[in-house]
Design a protein around this motif. Structure first.
Motif, PDB file in Angstrom:
ATOM      1  N   ASP A  36       0.838  -1.203   0.000  1.00  0.00           N
ATOM      2  CA  ASP A  36       0.000   0.000   0.000  1.00  0.00           C
ATOM      3  C   ASP A  36       0.873   1.253   0.000  1.00  0.00           C
ATOM      4  N   ILE A  37       1.937   1.228   0.794  1.00  0.00           N
ATOM      5  CA  ILE A  37       2.866   2.360   0.822  1.00  0.00           C
ATOM      6  C   ILE A  37       3.547   2.527  -0.535  1.00  0.00           C
ATOM      7  N   LEU A  38       3.999   1.426  -1.095  1.00  0.00           N
ATOM      8  CA  LEU A  38       4.733   1.479  -2.364  1.00  0.00           C
ATOM      9  C   LEU A  38       3.860   1.925  -3.527  1.00  0.00           C
ATOM     10  N   ALA A  39       2.558   1.704  -3.419  1.00  0.00           N
ATOM     11  CA  ALA A  39       1.644   2.102  -4.493  1.00  0.00           C
ATOM     12  C   ALA A  39       1.224   3.567  -4.387  1.00  0.00           C
ATOM     13  N   SER A  40       1.668   4.242  -3.329  1.00  0.00           N
ATOM     14  CA  SER A  40       1.301   5.638  -3.088  1.00  0.00           C
ATOM     15  C   SER A  40       2.444   6.570  -3.485  1.00  0.00           C
ATOM     16  N   PRO A  41       2.141   7.842  -3.719  1.00  0.00           N
ATOM     17  CA  PRO A  41       3.199   8.803  -4.056  1.00  0.00           C
ATOM     18  C   PRO A  41       4.213   8.947  -2.918  1.00  0.00           C
ATOM     19  N   ALA A  42       5.443   9.245  -3.262  1.00  0.00           N
ATOM     20  CA  ALA A  42       6.495   9.459  -2.259  1.00  0.00           C
ATOM     21  C   ALA A  42       6.462  10.907  -1.799  1.00  0.00           C
ATOM     22  N   ASP A  43       5.328  11.298  -1.205  1.00  0.00           N
ATOM     23  CA  ASP A  43       5.128  12.701  -0.835  1.00  0.00           C
ATOM     24  C   ASP A  43       5.020  12.926   0.669  1.00  0.00           C
ATOM     25  N   SER A  94      10.620 -11.185   7.628  1.00  0.00           N
ATOM     26  CA  SER A  94       9.863 -11.717   6.493  1.00  0.00           C
ATOM     27  C   SER A  94      10.702 -11.752   5.228  1.00  0.00           C
ATOM     28  N   ASN A  95      11.617 -10.795   5.086  1.00  0.00           N
ATOM     29  CA  ASN A  95      12.508 -10.805   3.928  1.00  0.00           C
ATOM     30  C   ASN A  95      13.583 -11.875   4.069  1.00  0.00           C
ATOM     31  N   LYS A 116      10.586   4.879  -0.522  1.00  0.00           N
ATOM     32  CA  LYS A 116      11.888   5.309  -1.033  1.00  0.00           C
ATOM     33  C   LYS A 116      11.688   6.449  -2.032  1.00  0.00           C
ATOM     34  N   GLY A 117      12.493   7.487  -1.873  1.00  0.00           N
ATOM     35  CA  GLY A 117      12.382   8.636  -2.758  1.00  0.00           C
ATOM     36  C   GLY A 117      11.642   9.806  -2.155  1.00  0.00           C
ATOM     37  N   THR A 118      11.078   9.614  -0.965  1.00  0.00           N
ATOM     38  CA  THR A 118      10.429  10.732  -0.274  1.00  0.00           C
ATOM     39  C   THR A 118      11.482  11.799   0.036  1.00  0.00           C
ATOM     40  N   SER A 138      15.820  -1.810   3.545  1.00  0.00           N
ATOM     41  CA  SER A 138      16.723  -0.708   3.174  1.00  0.00           C
ATOM     42  C   SER A 138      16.578  -0.299   1.715  1.00  0.00           C
ATOM     43  N   ASP A 139      16.022  -1.187   0.879  1.00  0.00           N
ATOM     44  CA  ASP A 139      15.786  -0.860  -0.523  1.00  0.00           C
ATOM     45  C   ASP A 139      14.392  -0.290  -0.745  1.00  0.00           C
ATOM     46  N   THR A 140      13.541  -0.418   0.255  1.00  0.00           N
ATOM     47  CA  THR A 140      12.129  -0.085   0.109  1.00  0.00           C
ATOM     48  C   THR A 140      11.734   1.207   0.795  1.00  0.00           C
TER      49      THR A 140
END
Length: 332
Positions: free
Chosen positions: A88-95, A109-110, A266-268, A120-122
């Motif tokens: 859900d987070i990844l599908a949302s804008p990095a705003d 889990s990873n 990532k990217g925020t 760390s990649d997410t």
């Protein structure tokens, strides 16, 4: 000559207009960043309402709202060891208007291959507001064993039926249960019991024999005489429950540090992450926040983005050792 002068002046005016427009746009963009947040910030929690993950998120959100000047609603999105909430987070804008609040199982889990997303990649890690060693192993009060060593002796006796250990598959619970068996040479029957409240209900109904839970999840039943805690899976005793010995004290080298963190997509922008982290730090100094955490045998432990990232890397290495000990390393 006059016509040429007119064209020249027109170009000057046009150029000046472009410069003013560009400057205005830059100023507006900068002002927008400085004014974050301009609306509600959603905290996504990969857990059902009522547990320590959900409640500690609510505690700190309440303290952050005055500083950020916006509401901070909690949205519960349990399932798949946090994968649903992460997606859900990844599908949302990095705003900066959606942030994950979760714990250890993001890493575990990873490591187990349940989730493909390495933390760390997410995520842009914003902060850790608290961490604690309060995980205990519980059984019912009528069992003939009351500590770790008597449990081991009971489980190794061939005259006794195998004990049933209830876990949440793909989580730290499963890893710790299997690591305990490897370290002690005992063998349990492992069943998937789902979330903490379901496993507590199963233990209360005597459908299972053992569970690992945050102490707060079993405290009421210990007090009522229904459960007993065999020990804390911790490096040292918890000051809120000093009478409960650790596994290490009882001869089993197993300890677990549970932490909670805030992670943006990532990217925020860094200034947004920093603004949010500052609010977390301020909230961690609130007496009300500290008082509420005590209900879960916890105290505030603020770590900023840099310190939190280092802390999580250290925990990742620690959990990797337990995963390998448990024989649960994911297939490459």
């Amino acid at each position: 000559m006059k016509r040429g002068k007119t064209i020249f002046l027109t170009h000057i005016v046009l150029l000046a207009s472009i410069c003013l427009f560009s400057a205005g746009q830059a100023e507006t963009a900068q002002t927008g960043k400085n004014q974050f947040p301009g609306k509600a910030i959603q905290i996504t929690v990969p857990a059902n309402p009522g547990g320590d993950t959900d409640m500690t998120a609510r505690f700190i959100a309440k303290e952050m709202e005055p500083d950020l000047g916006v509401s901070i609603p909690i949205v519960n999105m349990a399932g798949a060891a946090g994968a649903l909430a992460t997606n859900d987070i990844l599908a949302s804008p990095a705003d900066g208007y959606k942030v994950l609040y979760f714990h250890t199982d993001t890493i575990v889990s990873n490591l187990l291959g349940v989730s493909k997303n390495r933390w760390s990649d997410t995520f842009e890690i914003a902060a850790i507001p608290s961490y604690v060693e309060n995980f205990g192993m519980f059984t019912t009060a009528d069992k003939p064993f009351g500590d770790v060593q008597s449990l081991i002796a009971y489980a190794k006796d061939p005259n006794h039926k195998k004990l049933i250990y209830s876990t949440d598959m793909g989580s730290i619970n499963q890893v710790l249960g299997r690591a305990f068996q490897k370290l002690t040479g005992v063998e349990f029957i492992e069943v998937d019991g789902g979330n903490a409240s379901n496993r507590v209900a199963a233990l209360l109904g005597k459908q299972i024999d053992l569970v690992c839970l945050p102490y707060s999840s079993g405290a009421e039943y210990v007090k009522n005489g229904d459960f007993k805690c065999l020990g804390l899976i911790a490096s040292e005793r918890n000051s809120f429950i000093p009478d409960i010995p650790t596994f290490k004290e009882q001869g089993v080298d197993l300890a677990y540090n549970k932490f909670f963190f805030f992670g943006f997509k990532k990217g925020t922008p860094k200034e947004i992450v920093k603004r949010f982290a500052n609010a977390v730090e301020k909230a961690c100094k609130s007496p009300d926040y500290a008082k509420n955490l005590q209900k879960y045998q916890m105290v505030p432990h603020f770590l900023d983005a840099e310190a939190a990232t280092l802390f999580m890397k250290e925990r990742e290495s620690e959990y990797q050792k337990y995963v390998e000990l448990a024989g649960m390393t994911k297939k490459q």
